[in-house]
Enzyme design. Structure first.
Site, PDB file in Angstrom:
ATOM      1  N   ASP A 101      -8.283  15.657 -43.915  1.00 30.50           N
ATOM      2  CA  ASP A 101      -8.337  17.114 -43.888  1.00 30.50           C
ATOM      3  C   ASP A 101      -9.411  17.661 -44.821  1.00 30.50           C
ATOM      4  O   ASP A 101      -9.913  18.771 -44.619  1.00 30.50           O
ATOM      5  CB  ASP A 101      -6.985  17.699 -44.295  1.00 30.50           C
ATOM      6  CG  ASP A 101      -5.910  17.414 -43.257  1.00 30.50           C
ATOM      7  OD1 ASP A 101      -6.096  16.485 -42.450  1.00 30.50           O
ATOM      8  OD2 ASP A 101      -4.876  18.105 -43.258  1.00 30.50           O
ATOM      9  N   GLU A 118      -7.250  15.449 -34.059  1.00 33.16           N
ATOM     10  CA  GLU A 118      -5.798  15.351 -33.901  1.00 33.16           C
ATOM     11  C   GLU A 118      -5.262  16.665 -33.338  1.00 33.16           C
ATOM     12  O   GLU A 118      -5.467  17.718 -33.917  1.00 33.16           O
ATOM     13  CB  GLU A 118      -5.099  14.997 -35.222  1.00 33.16           C
ATOM     14  CG  GLU A 118      -5.422  15.901 -36.389  1.00 33.16           C
ATOM     15  CD  GLU A 118      -4.769  15.454 -37.679  1.00 33.16           C
ATOM     16  OE1 GLU A 118      -5.114  14.345 -38.130  1.00 33.16           O
ATOM     17  OE2 GLU A 118      -3.935  16.197 -38.215  1.00 33.16           O
TER      18      GLU A 118
END
Length: 930
Positions: free
Chosen positions: A502, A577
């Site tokens: 992230d 994702e």
């Protein structure tokens, strides 16, 4: 018979014609034993006895020759609260561990070990909320792993090493009463180290590893974020093998293989360079012969090459050997070609010809590069643009390794039409990469988000206020990166590596990581982040996005691509994702892990928090968003069975649309360069984020994903009401025909037509508009698209959609990180009023093999469509046959249409005895396999 020291000779026994026999003993190091004379029978008897005893002892030795390495095969396990903390005493041979847990496995976390040793039964653990009832406080103290093993007696020129590959979270290691390493060095789930234990080793040895408790936020561990309920032990323990290696005077590090392949892809010779760090363990210079070899794994003559290398005393040099392979066979992802592999080996031998050490690995000839365009990254494999289509991998919740299951999972990946899996912080074992190499599945490994791995000062998303890294943390991360690079470097299945998930790594970690890749001769791209935040890094734009969704969105979400930037996870760019959060197991699987009350909650309490979703603090602890859409679009369920069937309809529709959206827009002006579905399967029985469930049973979501990822395919764009021709192959070309029909719920034909088009390899294109064909829908219609090879007439894909009068309306402006709200839902309740369809079913085994393929023929005898007919192959006991693949499933038959489908058990699945048939408007039936 005299022996040198306490060591037994290897005897060559032969009775001679003279009255005296010579018994010759040749020791392991090649020096002859003294010769005796004795009576023939006595000589032979004693020699055979000695040889037998020597062979028995050799069989007990963990390693017995230079160049050998072996994992410690089993463990005795005990809590330090019971065993105590005197590791010096506990690591001496002869300690009574009869009261400890005994684990016949080389690697396991604490929970995995306790399941393996029979303390817990995972069937019971995974039922309802039983896992939450395990005493987690027992794991707040360190636990001890202990083993006794044999080696050869110490001798000059003989060296032993202990190799770790990561112990969670930290460990102290003792051998024979002496400390080998402490928790400051042996730290991190991927902290692999090699320790010289020559001065500690003996003929009989005892090792004790003290594994310290793990915190995902404060240790470099293997975390679970919001994927599922966290394991009670937080993954603590010896989760990867601990190995012992024997060498001579010179020891080798891991083998690196560097290939140089030109654009001719095998027409010209390819260069291969073998590299390994060689360490001289002696106090004098040593000259060795370094010999390299490259051999086709499928068989053939090796190409061998060598040179002499002199290594100064107690020094390390990098041995580099190169050669050329005249006609290299090229490794391709499975959908594009074959997977020829080569075996590389590097050996160092002393002047007398004794092997000192060797290092080997498999590799393949292929190239991977990347290009950055339109703010997006695209990967290039062997010179061809490569659209990534895949999913996120989840290991077992207790990190238990099952190689056979992994291969079946990769079979599923390929059956789905996927080409890649992503490992976010779940880098697993070398066996995974070996299997991916053999099977042609690309791998995207990397570090994970949301815990210690990304504890940066600019990360505001952490669940706790975690201190930024200190000097010791950087050392642990560096050792972890170097170990993973060395473990993966030779594998042709590697597509890239994410050094951030992230968030991109900080300005100290990033260059440290990149230096590790450089030192390890890494040959595929390194990407600094799996999210758009990576574009803030100094190390180049990531070209990735991670903007959701993770919960339910309607099919038109994926095609609503403009304006770019505000359309989040829609089908453009590379999304690392995302999914509609679906993956409802079928009823047979649900009953394996849910109680009667749990099953009631699924359809009677649609907003209730559920144990088998995620952690209690997660945004995904219930199915409220998913269920709200299901209730609004398909109508309130009338029973558990009705709910599960509607869930399969919803899952199929959602998954097909996602993969078709990305496939359809592969050749768009801003291409959809990659999609990683979140996730492939659950770490334990789960109610979302499954393409197939924990029990390996494929259901609606699986077959929707499979329909959306076919190699040659024809798709429907819900936004543009357009038809796309999709071709994921590299070589298939020629004229194609698309037959298009629309019928209403009563079976009345409202549109029929065909489109002729030429297909192009590795491309997609818009070939027709259906705006007029779909005008005037009363409630629900069915659209069937059939793609055929015009010349042969062979059907390449068949696709049926159900379309409502109105489409779902998305509120893009109020999107958050995990979902985009829907303000108006499509109305599919007319599907509940379909007239019954009469479908006949026959099933026959194609061959006499125990678990051969089963062919199922469906024929709709009615004038109305038979909607969403599902097939389940079961064995004689009525249990699901898993794992298995179906050519197709959850199909909708046109009036009077006949379809033939094939089920193929894989991975040792039991034989099918009957087929269970259900459908939305088709009566249940059980058909025996003939």
């Amino acid at each position: 018979m005299p022996f040198m020291g306490s060591r037994l000779p290897i005897c060559t026994c032969q009775a001679r014609s003279t009255t005296q026999d010579a018994v010759r003993g040749t020791f392991v190091r090649g020096k002859p034993a003294p010769t005796l004379t004795m009576q023939p029978k006595t000589a032979v008897a004693l020699c055979l006895a000695a040889a037998g005893l020597q062979a028995a002892e050799a069989a007990k030795r963990l390693v017995s020759a230079a160049g050998q390495a072996a994992a410690i095969p089993s463990w005795d396990l005990q809590s330090s609260s019971k065993a105590g903390g005197d590791l010096a005493a506990l690591s001496k041979t002869g300690v009574d561990t009869s009261s400890w847990h005994h684990v016949a496995a080389s690697k396991c976390t604490l929970m995995g070990c306790l399941v393996q040793s029979g303390v817990y039964d995972d069937t019971q653990l995974f039922f309802s909320d039983n896992l939450s009832k395990v005493d987690s406080d027992q794991f707040l103290v360190p636990w001890l792993y202990r083993n006794e093993f044999a080696l050869d007696d110490p001798a000059p020129g003989k060296h032993y090493f202990l190799k770790t590959h990561g112990i969670t979270s930290r460990a102290d290691i003792f051998l024979n009463g002496k400390q080998v390493a402490d928790k400051s060095v042996q730290a991190g789930a991927y902290g692999g180290h090699t320790y010289d234990i020559t001065s500690f080793a003996d003929r009989k040895n005892a090792i004790v590893i003290r594994a310290y408790p793990t915190s995902y936020y404060y240790d470099f561990a293997i975390g679970w974020v919001d994927w599922n309920y966290w394991p009670n032990d937080n993954g603590t323990g010896v989760w990867r093998d601990v190995e012992v290696k024997q060498t001579g005077s010179v020891a080798l590090g891991p083998l690196r293989v560097v290939t140089q392949l030109d654009s001719s892809l095998g027409a010209q010779p390819a260069n291969v360079t073998l590299k390994s760090k060689a360490q001289n363990l002696e106090t004098t210079a040593v000259t060795v012969t370094a010999t390299g070899s490259v051999t086709p794994a499928s068989g053939g003559d090796p190409v061998a090459f060598s040179k002499k290398v002199t290594i100064p005393a107690l020094s390390t040099v990098d041995i580099v050997l190169g050669t050329a392979i005249k006609k290299p066979a090229i490794w391709w992802p499975k959908q594009w070609g074959d997977q020829p592999l080569y075996l590389a080996n590097l050996t160092v031998s002393t002047a007398d010809g004794d092997v000192s050490d060797s290092a080997g690995s498999q590799f393949g000839f292929r190239t991977v590069t990347s290009q950055y365009k339109n703010n997006d990254t695209m990967f290039i494999v062997n010179g061809q643009p490569f659209q990534v289509i895949g999913g996120g991998y989840a290991p077992d919740i207790f990190l238990r390794w099952d190689g056979a299951r992994l291969e079946s999972e990769l079979e599923y990946v390929l059956d789905l039409g996927f080409n890649t899996i992503r490992l976010e912080g779940k880098n697993e074992h070398p066996e995974l990469y070996d299997a991916a190499d053999r099977m042609g599945v690309m791998i995207m490994p990397g570090w994970e988000c949301c815990d210690k791995w990304e504890a940066w000062s600019y990360n505001n998303d952490l669940a706790v206020t975690t201190p930024v890294w200190n000097d010791a943390d950087y050392a642990i991360a560096n050792a972890s990166m170097m170990h993973e690079v060395a473990m993966m470097q030779t594998h042709p299945s590697l597509l890239m590596y994410f050094i951030g998930s992230d968030y991109y790594p900080d300005d100290r970690a990033a260059p440290m990581y990149l230096d590790a890749f450089g030192a390890g001769d890494w040959q595929v791209p390194v990407i600094d982040s799996a999210s758009f935040r990576g574009d803030d890094s100094k190390y180049g734009p990531a070209g990735m996005k991670m903007e959701g969704p993770y919960d339910w969105v309607p099919p038109n979400y994926w095609y609503d691509t403009e304006p770019y930037g505000s359309r989040l996870g829609a089908a453009y760019g590379f999304n690392t994702e995302l999914s509609a959060g679906v993956g409802t197991p079928d009823l047979s699987s649900l009953k394996k892990f849910l109680s009667a009350a749990d099953l009631d909650d699924l359809w009677k309490k649609p907003s209730k928090n559920l144990f088998h979703m995620s952690t209690a603090t997660s945004s995904f602890h219930n199915r409220a968003i998913y269920n709200n859409a299901l209730w609004k679009r398909l109508g309130a369920p009338t029973s558990l069975e009705d709910y599960v069937q509607k869930a399969q309809i919803s899952d199929y529709e959602a998954n097909r649309a996602q993969f078709e959206g990305y496939s359809s827009l592969w050749s768009a002006k801003r291409p959809a360069t990659g999609v990683i579905y979140w996730m492939l399967t659950g770490a334990y029985p789960s109610l979302h984020w499954n393409v197939w469930d924990y029990y390996m049973h494929p259901a609606g979501g699986y077959f929707g994903a499979k329909a959306g990822s076919r190699q040659e395919h024809v798709t429907y764009d819900y936004v543009r009401q357009a038809v796309y021709l999709v071709n994921h192959s590299l070589g298939k070309t020629g004229p194609r025909t698309v037959d298009i029909q629309v019928i209403d719920t009563a079976g009345k034909l409202t549109y029929s037509g065909s489109v002729a088009a030429a297909t192009a390899p590795n491309a997609s294109k818009n070939i027709a508009s259906l705006k007029s064909a779909l005008g005037g829908i009363k409630d629900v219609v069915f659209l069937r698209l059939v793609l055929s090879d015009t010349k042969s007439g062979a059907v390449l894909s068949r696709n049926v959609y159900w379309l409502a009068k109105t489409t779902d309306v998305l509120d893009w402006d109020n999107s958050d990180w995990f979902v985009t709200p829907v303000t108006t839902y499509s109305d599919y309740t007319a599907l509940n009023r379909l007239a019954a369809a009469n479908v006949t079913v026959t099933a026959a085994q194609q061959q006499l093999a125990k678990s051969g393929p089963v062919t199922v023929t469906l024929e709709n005898l009615s004038a109305v469509p038979a909607f969403f007919v599902s097939l389940n192959l079961v064995d004689k006991a009525g249990h699901d046959v898993v794992p298995l693949t179906w050519s197709d499933n959850y199909v909708t038959l046109w009036p009077k249409e006949k379809l033939t489908l094939t089920a193929t058990p894989i991975g040792g699945a039991s034989a099918g005895a009957s087929v269970l048939v259900t459908g939305k408007n088709v009566a249940k039936q059980t058909v025996a396999v003939s």
